[in-house]
Design a protein around this motif. Structure first.
Motif, PDB file in Angstrom:
ATOM      1  N   GLU A 124       0.834  -1.200   0.000  1.00 41.12           N
ATOM      2  CA  GLU A 124       0.000   0.000   0.000  1.00 41.12           C
ATOM      3  C   GLU A 124       0.871   1.252   0.000  1.00 41.12           C
ATOM      4  O   GLU A 124       0.570   2.245  -0.669  1.00 41.12           O
ATOM      5  CB  GLU A 124      -0.912  -0.016   1.226  1.00 41.12           C
ATOM      6  CG  GLU A 124      -1.886   1.155   1.287  1.00 41.12           C
ATOM      7  CD  GLU A 124      -2.830   1.061   2.462  1.00 41.12           C
ATOM      8  OE1 GLU A 124      -3.971   1.533   2.357  1.00 41.12           O
ATOM      9  OE2 GLU A 124      -2.424   0.514   3.502  1.00 41.12           O
ATOM     10  N   THR A 127      -7.993  -4.345   2.698  1.00 45.19           N
ATOM     11  CA  THR A 127      -7.902  -4.317   1.235  1.00 45.19           C
ATOM     12  C   THR A 127      -6.979  -3.187   0.790  1.00 45.19           C
ATOM     13  O   THR A 127      -6.962  -2.110   1.379  1.00 45.19           O
ATOM     14  CB  THR A 127      -9.292  -4.108   0.598  1.00 45.19           C
ATOM     15  OG1 THR A 127      -9.852  -2.889   1.083  1.00 45.19           O
ATOM     16  CG2 THR A 127     -10.212  -5.265   0.923  1.00 45.19           C
ATOM     17  N   LYS A 181      -5.853  -1.175  -2.786  1.00 49.39           N
ATOM     18  CA  LYS A 181      -6.185  -0.977  -4.190  1.00 49.39           C
ATOM     19  C   LYS A 181      -5.068  -1.488  -5.085  1.00 49.39           C
ATOM     20  O   LYS A 181      -3.889  -1.284  -4.809  1.00 49.39           O
ATOM     21  CB  LYS A 181      -6.438   0.506  -4.456  1.00 49.39           C
ATOM     22  CG  LYS A 181      -6.788   0.822  -5.910  1.00 49.39           C
ATOM     23  CD  LYS A 181      -6.947   2.315  -6.105  1.00 49.39           C
ATOM     24  CE  LYS A 181      -7.202   2.655  -7.568  1.00 49.39           C
ATOM     25  NZ  LYS A 181      -7.321   4.107  -7.793  1.00 49.39           N
ATOM     26  N   SER A 197      -8.506  -6.610  -5.966  1.00 48.13           N
ATOM     27  CA  SER A 197      -8.929  -5.215  -6.084  1.00 48.13           C
ATOM     28  C   SER A 197      -8.200  -4.562  -7.263  1.00 48.13           C
ATOM     29  O   SER A 197      -7.966  -3.353  -7.276  1.00 48.13           O
ATOM     30  CB  SER A 197      -8.630  -4.446  -4.786  1.00 48.13           C
ATOM     31  OG  SER A 197      -7.244  -4.438  -4.521  1.00 48.13           O
ATOM     32  N   VAL A 216      -7.641  -2.897 -10.785  1.00 47.40           N
ATOM     33  CA  VAL A 216      -8.492  -2.033 -11.592  1.00 47.40           C
ATOM     34  C   VAL A 216      -7.991  -1.950 -13.032  1.00 47.40           C
ATOM     35  O   VAL A 216      -8.520  -1.191 -13.832  1.00 47.40           O
ATOM     36  CB  VAL A 216      -8.577  -0.616 -10.981  1.00 47.40           C
ATOM     37  CG1 VAL A 216      -9.315  -0.643  -9.675  1.00 47.40           C
ATOM     38  CG2 VAL A 216      -7.186  -0.021 -10.803  1.00 47.40           C
ATOM     39  N   ILE A 250     -13.630  -2.041  -7.886  1.00 46.24           N
ATOM     40  CA  ILE A 250     -12.896  -2.779  -6.861  1.00 46.24           C
ATOM     41  C   ILE A 250     -13.856  -3.712  -6.135  1.00 46.24           C
ATOM     42  O   ILE A 250     -14.838  -3.283  -5.536  1.00 46.24           O
ATOM     43  CB  ILE A 250     -12.250  -1.805  -5.865  1.00 46.24           C
ATOM     44  CG1 ILE A 250     -11.269  -0.899  -6.611  1.00 46.24           C
ATOM     45  CG2 ILE A 250     -11.558  -2.543  -4.736  1.00 46.24           C
ATOM     46  CD1 ILE A 250     -10.654   0.158  -5.737  1.00 46.24           C
TER      47      ILE A 250
END
Length: 507
Positions: free
Chosen positions: A197, A233, A235, A300, A302, A340
């Motif tokens: 992250e 979570t 991204k 998650s 994208v 997501i």
């Protein structure tokens, strides 16, 4: 004619200079087979087309718009080619456990995955039979690599377990007599998520072939099988498990586990989107294990990503972006990016009440630098015990609390809590005073807890002073375990080590 030749030279130079630069740094960027025959042929064809269709300028002041467009396209394509994604991976395989059953395949699994990833353009760090310190150091180095951008991948094969909904990867030197020992002796998966992250990459992948039957759990009061579903979570991250939450995975009878066998097979499939790839892995494992093992993922992502992207489609893309490199073949169509979501293949397990609360971890843990006392003679009253701690710049979170637990010694030492102090710097170079709150002592566990108000920001060296009512009456070595807690409603403690104080009798 002279002008036409000059324009052709300019166009060719604009195309070949970036290509030459890429070839020079090819080894540094770990770019395999960048200049494929197909790409070179397509590019050469474009150069020939430009040369054959160069317009004759009516004057020497303006270049034809068509030539400008073609040259701009070629230059843009080469610039994007130079920006080929950076791929980095950390691969760990633990087999030879010192205090548990040895596993047959994790070293083979990790070695084969590392070799495959290298062929697919990853810069790989491979760790075999690692202890906790080696695993933590590897994570720190991985964090620095991730900050370069691109795609990050973490693969682990070995023992893993869950405690109170948190997943841990077990090093070969772990001593897990009690369930409570796990947080001090193992690597939390949540810390790895925090590292990813922090890097904010478009694509991060975590693969855990770590759900084998836990041999340590037989000694614990409660035993939760397999790994828990992650409630945190991040991204742009896909997390893949060898089996579904709460279940155990097979180690396998061949060279590799059933899960890694399927991974090795499908990672090399050209232009196969990663989420589709894991579906094929799941189908293979179900078939190979007779339905006993169901791999599971949470995604998650994208954008799109393929391990073996060929024909120019080798750059991880965000949603809505297309692959930049030219190709003479029909483009491969990947599924449209979705919002997501968490993709759960098996029935969703019940999450804990704290599912929505993010667990705080130190990205780079603090360290215990020194422990000392003003008086080391037995029975001496009013001695102050100092513990100096370094909170690094890249700790990731402020320091909220410290606990100091007496772990060894013939006598329990009591402290005057109202005289506890903390300050920036060391015992000999005392700096700004730090405000403390919620100072408490638990005589049953022989632990003193100290909270900071406000929490201590990263990049500081601090010292805590505890004033003893009196030194112990018995001489010898007394050990104090120091543990740090990052700021957060739910935080994961980090054990920093033991402060060692030696008390002597008067001569």
């Amino acid at each position: 004619m002279l002008r036409r030749k000059w324009l052709l030279l300019l166009t060719t130079t604009a195309l070949l200079l970036p290509l030459a630069s890429i070839l020079i740094v090819k080894k540094i960027w770990t770019i395999p087979e960048f200049a494929s025959d197909e790409w070179i042929a397509t590019t050469e064809e474009k150069i020939i087309n430009v040369a054959n269709n160069l317009p004759v300028a009516s004057d020497n002041s303006v270049m034809d718009d068509k030539l400008k467009n073609v040259m701009g396209e070629l230059i843009a394509q080469n610039r994007l080619a130079m920006q080929k994604e950076y791929r980095t991976a950390l691969v760990i395989g633990n087999s030879k456990y010192k205090l548990a059953t040895e596993l047959a395949n994790p070293i083979n699994d990790a070695t084969d995955i590392a070799n495959s990833l290298r062929k697919l353009g990853f810069e790989v760090t491979l760790l075999k039979d690692a202890d906790l310190r080696q695993m933590e150091q590897a994570i720190d180095n991985f964090n620095r690599n991730l900050r370069q951008g691109g795609t990050g991948l973490f693969y682990y094969a070995g023992h893993g377990t869950q405690v109170d909904g948190e997943n841990y990867l077990i090093p070969i030197d772990a001593r897990l007599e009690r369930e409570q020992d796990v947080r001090y002796e193992s690597l939390p998966v949540g810390k790895l998520l925090n590292v990813m992250e922090d890097a904010s990459n478009d694509v991060n992948i975590i693969i855990l072939d770590a759900c084998r039957n836990n041999p340590f759990g037989r000694k614990w009061r409660s035993l939760q099988r397999g790994l828990a579903p992650l409630t945190q979570t991040v991204k742009g991250t896909l997390i893949a498990y060898a089996t579904s939450p709460g279940k155990t995975a097979l180690d396998g009878e061949g060279r590799n586990s059933p899960y890694t066998t399927a991974l090795l097979q499908h990672m090399k499939t050209p232009n196969l989107d990663v989420e589709q790839m894991f579906k094929q892995v799941r189908a293979d494992v179900l078939k190979q294990t007779g339905g006993k093992q169901t791999p599971w993922e949470s995604s998650s992502l994208v954008g799109s990503f393929a391990f073996n992207a060929v024909g120019g489609n080798n750059v991880a893309t965000s949603a809505g972006k297309s692959s930049p490199l030219p190709t003479s073949t029909t483009p491969i169509t990947t599924p449209a990016a979705s919002p997501i979501t968490s993709l759960v293949i098996t029935p969703s397990p019940t999450l804990s009440p704290t599912a929505g609360t993010r667990t705080a971890y130190f990205t780079q843990p603090p360290s215990l630098l020194k422990a000392s006392t003003t008086y080391n003679r037995v029975s001496e009253p009013g001695a102050v015990y100092y513990f100096t701690i370094n909170l690094p710049e890249n700790a990731g979170e402020p320091l909220q609390k410290i606990t100091i637990q007496q772990r060894e010694g013939l006598e329990y030492i009591r402290f005057q809590l109202d005289k506890s102090i903390a300050f920036e710097g060391t015992e000999s170079q005392e700096g700004q005073k730090l405000e403390l709150k919620d100072i408490s002592s638990d005589q049953k566990t022989q632990t003193v807890s100290i909270a900071f108000n406000p929490p201590v920001s990263p990049g500081k060296k601090i010292t805590i002073g505890l004033q003893a009512r009196q030194n112990p009456q018995f001489d010898g070595v007394y050990l104090f375990g120091v543990t740090a807690f990052p700021q957060g409603e739910k935080s994961h403690s980090q054990f920093l080590g033991f402060g060692r104080l030696h008390f002597y009798r008067r001569n």
